[in-house]
Design a protein around this motif. Structure first.
Motif, PDB file in Angstrom:
ATOM      1  N   GLN A 365       6.078 -19.359   2.738  1.00  0.00           N
ATOM      2  CA  GLN A 365       5.895 -20.804   2.587  1.00  0.00           C
ATOM      3  C   GLN A 365       6.918 -21.571   3.418  1.00  0.00           C
ATOM      4  N   LEU A 370       1.084 -18.255   5.285  1.00  0.00           N
ATOM      5  CA  LEU A 370       0.411 -17.997   4.014  1.00  0.00           C
ATOM      6  C   LEU A 370       1.033 -16.774   3.366  1.00  0.00           C
ATOM      7  N   TYR A 378      -1.514 -22.549  -0.679  1.00  0.00           N
ATOM      8  CA  TYR A 378      -1.262 -22.897   0.712  1.00  0.00           C
ATOM      9  C   TYR A 378       0.026 -23.719   0.773  1.00  0.00           C
TER      10      TYR A 378
END
Length: 458
Positions: A365, A370, A378
């Motif tokens: 992240q 991803l 997401y």
């Protein structure tokens, strides 16, 4: 980071280099390596509960030279709250893709590395520890992200994160150019670049040609994202006839590469590609001196952090539409691999750290990628892609695991390895010596010869 010296050197099969290695896993018996599998796998480890008293000093080779003394240092400190006796030393390698290929053959490269992309699958077990069976790991991780370094259902590399392949752009530049909707076809994209050139002071498309490694981004668009077909890499490309030919409908590899050719030919890129500067380009895109660049989603965070205009940075899928629908190629970034020559304690300690990195560190992240962990959301930077279908390449059929590498190496096109094809495109578009049609014909000729030498039947 990777370097332009990769261009053709890496088209040589890693397996050929490894053939002279003296460090394959396990003791020699009758001239062959006797396979010794670890009795511990990633899926069996409970973080913070198992092996908390294990002692190990780990060396970790990484391509992420920019965060060794910052982000990674913080990771070590957090990890050691659970495993205080595991020490980790990172070694950042600037020309990673080239250097790791050489170092891997020695066996003396440390305990953890990012697995090179050109390792033949049937060689994986000779150099890396089995991390688990695909089915067991797929209980927690996205199964289609485990294919790259799996052989006969044994997984030898786990992705640090997954990337989406698209185009990073400056929203303010697009708005100033009057671009109200993101382009969905190559023609629309080239029209947008023309508008940026005419109505702003920004460089429409910055190639980052001089960096070399950046050119491989164009290779990453040519399969699922350009066709909508997760099997294209294995069928249409590896075993297809003349895969680089113009389909005539703005899809497929030709459409991707022709977009680059036309952009350079029409003067929609920097004036002199040989003088591009990767590090400097991040700030220039952030402040609006550049309209867009072809890079994986991993680049979003870096460019947002390269200046004071993070909110101006957007990410879109590559502008190709297949039967009225857009797709985005998605797949694993570099995979973590463990040296099977390391001591048992070091291998277990390395598994603990890899598991923590994948599941607890927030690395994916934080990098704008991803997470491969099932159920993770997401990142904010990629939420605009929700609704666009992500295409992950299917695994090769049993017995054909090495076929793409073999054809790719023998053709010397270096797809996804050296950036040789996009590099040639820029050179020829600048010189005007060869048309795109002539280039595609040359690639098809080389590819066909490589297919035939590897027994591919159309």
């Amino acid at each position: 980071m990777k370097h332009n010296v990769m261009r053709r050197m890496l088209s040589v099969s890693l397996a050929a280099a490894m053939a002279v290695s003296l460090s394959a896993c396990g003791p020699k018996k009758g001239g062959q390596a006797e396979k010794q599998e670890m009795d511990v796998t990633l899926d069996q480890i409970k973080l913070g509960e198992d092996y908390t008293d294990i002692e190990a000093d780990l060396k970790f080779l990484t391509h992420k030279t920019d965060v060794v003394d910052t982000t990674f240092k913080g990771y070590i400190e957090e990890f050691q709250k659970l495993y205080p006796n595991i020490n980790i030393e990172y070694e950042g390698i600037t020309d990673y893709a080239n250097d790791i290929t050489t170092r891997l053959t020695t066996g003396d490269w440390g305990d953890i590395c990012m697995v090179p992309t050109n390792v033949d699958k049937d060689e994986l077990g000779n150099y890396f520890t089995k991390l688990g069976d695909k089915g067991a790991l797929a209980e927690n991780y996205e199964e289609n992200m485990l294919n790259n370094f799996a052989y006969q259902d044994a997984v030898y590399g786990v992705p640090s994160m997954a990337n989406v392949q698209g185009v990073i752009y400056n929203k303010a530049v697009f708005e100033e150019a009057g671009i109200k909707e993101l382009p969905k076809t190559p023609d629309e994209f080239l029209d947008a670049l023309e508008a940026i050139k005419e109505k702003t002071d920004a460089i429409p498309l910055y190639t980052n040609f001089a960096a070399g490694w950046t050119m491989t981004a164009w290779d990453a668009y040519i399969d699922g994202g350009a066709t909508g077909d997760p099997d294209f890499a294995n069928t249409g490309l590896t075993k297809g006839k003349d895969p680089f030919a113009d389909r005539g409908d703005g899809t497929g590899p030709y459409a991707v590469y022709n977009t680059l050719y036309e952009a350079v030919k029409r003067g929609l890129t920097e004036d002199d590609p040989t003088t591009t500067d990767w590090e400097g380009s991040k700030g220039r895109l952030n402040n609006g001196e550049i309209g867009c660049m072809a890079l994986g989603s991993w680049s979003v965070i870096q460019i947002q952090q390269a200046g004071s205009n993070a909110d101006d940075i957007g990410y879109m899928t590559f502008p190709i539409t297949v039967d009225g629908k857009q797709y985005a190629a998605a797949g694993p970034d570099y995979n973590y691999g463990i040296n099977c020559n390391s001591s048992r304690d070091n291998q277990i300690a390395a598994m603990c750290y890899i598991k923590w990195l994948v599941e607890k560190s927030g690395f994916a992240q934080g990098e704008g990628g991803l997470s491969i962990v099932k159920g993770d959301e997401y990142p904010e930077a990629l939420q605009a892609l929700e609704g666009i279908e992500l295409v992950v390449n299917s695994p090769a059929a049993a017995g054909e695991e090495n076929l793409f590498n073999d054809v790719n190496n023998d053709s010397e096109l270096g797809i996804n390895v050296s950036g040789a094809v996009p590099t040639q495109i820029v050179e020829e578009a600048v010189s005007g010596n060869k048309t795109m049609e002539e280039l595609a014909a040359e690639w098809n000729e080389k590819w066909t010869a490589a297919q035939e030498s590897n027994g591919v039947e159309f």
